[in-house]
Design an enzyme around this catalytic site. Sequence first.
Site, mmCIF file in Angstrom:
data_model
loop_
_atom_site.group_PDB
_atom_site.id
_atom_site.type_symbol
_atom_site.label_atom_id
_atom_site.label_comp_id
_atom_site.label_asym_id
_atom_site.label_seq_id
_atom_site.Cartn_x
_atom_site.Cartn_y
_atom_site.Cartn_z
ATOM 1 N N GLU A 60 0.802 -1.226 0.000
ATOM 2 C CA GLU A 60 0.000 0.000 0.000
ATOM 3 C C GLU A 60 0.835 1.277 0.000
ATOM 4 O OE1 GLU A 60 -1.012 -2.637 1.740
ATOM 5 O OE2 GLU A 60 -3.021 -2.994 0.952
ATOM 6 N N HIS A 129 -10.731 -4.497 10.295
ATOM 7 C CA HIS A 129 -11.306 -4.300 8.960
ATOM 8 C C HIS A 129 -12.608 -3.512 9.000
ATOM 9 C CE1 HIS A 129 -8.429 -7.420 7.958
ATOM 10 N NE2 HIS A 129 -8.701 -7.280 6.678
#
Lengths: 326, 331
Positions: A60, A129
């Site tokens: 990322e 998450h």
Amino acid sequence: MKTLTVREALREAMLEEMHRDQNVILLGEEVAEYNGAYKVSQGLLDEFGAERVIDTPITEMGFAGLGVGAAFNGLKPIVEFMTFNFSMQAIDQIVNSAAKTLYMAGGQMGCPMVFRGPNGAAARVAAQHSQCYASWYAHCPGLKVVAPYSAADAKGLLKAAIRDPNPVVFLENEIMYGASFELPDDKDFVLPIGKAHIEREGKDVTITAFSICVRHALEAAEMLAKEGIEAEVINLRSLRPFDADTVLASVRKTNRIVSVEEGWPFAGIGAEIAAQVNEKAFDFLDAPVTRVTGEDVPMPYAANLETLYLPSAEKVYKAAKAVCYK
Amino acid sequence: MQKSATLSFEKADLLKLYQDMLLMRRFEERASQLYGMGLIGGFCHLYIGQEAVVTGIQAVQESQDTVITAYRDHAHMLACGMDPRGVMAELTGRIGGYSKGKGGSMHMFSREKNFYGGHGIVGAQVPIGTGMALAHKYKKDNGVCLTYFGDGAANQGQVYESFNMAKLWGLPVLYIIENNGYSMGTAVNRHSCTENFYMRGEGFGIPGKLVNGMDVLAVREAAAEALDYVRANQAPMILEVETYRYRGHSMSDPAKYRTKEEVDDYKTNRDPILKFKGALMNEYNFTEDDFKPAEDFVKQEIKETIEFAQSSPEPDASELYTDVYVEEGAQ
């Protein structure tokens, strides 16, 4: 008008904008051959080829920074995070490199790009998450932060985000991807960033929300209407720039406001709304500014605890009743 | 292999290398003085001792190439052809600075000169440079992104994320590791398990080369070969340049982590400017008079730079709120 799911609307926005501008590229994990982890980029690889639709490694910080560099050097990248939870790995590039360069360069060069992906809670995916990043990114000058609710929002705002010469953080919601809505059948349908939308007019209490929480707010408004309380539901759409004018005008009319968001209460979007209402519409308030938020704990896994954590129509209904003293 | 850069040993070109390095040295010395006088604030990282690195490399870049580095960046800007007046005025926080006084020493840019910063976060410029290379490839402009970072940054994870993508996608990026021996105050042997930074790309299939960064001609030759490789193969390469900074990490660093003898040895025996001047006199038959135009030019340029950096006004208060967003073209 036509009917699309939010997922299809997002895809259509990218498809149209990539046809419109050769410099728009899409990169992220699984966006190309897999057609998107949530199928948002379905078919885009076939349409535009591997030069413009790029599968990245799971990296990322690397690919967010790479997107920034591509934007510096003339491209208009759309960087997809499989979910915004993973953008924390890349947040330095989003804030320090993308958001601040225009200012640090005295206006010479900026960073025209979009960071997009699902934000907030999905279902039963627990603490790491299920986080809402709205207030994190909305905190930062130099970024624009957008959170669509409907398919029309999704398409109109994503097209605006891609065309925008500034870095835009585009917060989607996984649970909303499959929801269907009507929207204009028009290639040039674009919604302005920075403008809220009144989803339902009312005179008794203002309810602000964004993303999936607009759904809770609208359901709560139905429940309230049955008891004779007319709620005005404002879909914020854009968190930065924030459309204070629309919110304040509503508060001046209803004299009450409930803010709804999935994120944590401390220093959240609701806290900002409370501050702005306090500063600019204090004399119009007949009740304290009230927040419905995610609970101030990490997201639990257990189904019953997850339900307790999240905002819901019921919680919004209760909060609205409370500020109406009913 | 394509050979784009022909290394010139013409007198004027050699003298230009000398003049460029001298300008950087004098610029940094005066920046140090202005800092001491309180005219420059915050962090200020000087390049003194490392001049041969960026001078040698930028001498062989092509006009379409782009450059990015971290915060020890003043000399990189001068090497890219940016006006020393605008650079120094940025250090003094004036409107005449490249960023109108809003960026400072660590954050300066010139799109016109293909200089893309000037980045304050160690290592963050490496994926950005890799992305600029992606744009070069996409636009098919035959450009290379010259991405500079230090031995300290070489341990950042995002450097290896970048190596992986650059090799995987065949991106025209030259990674230049300026190894000055210290990651702020931590010596290389205390911060890196292996000290051969040019070999750090081995696991990715990225070739690397080591060059003496105190010798401007050696740097220039190595850079020309490396740029040829990157351009011809559309693939990344690593150039490790061994160098040394004379001053502390920043102005607030007294550099007590190394001995005076070590620093003096570099200054006396390996100084890139003195050594090059000596070589020009011994091997290329230059006389003292040959250097005079360059030295006079630098003297005058620095004089005007200092005047400009002190006389340019501070930015107007209204500048506080400008350049946060691009308004034009926003929907």
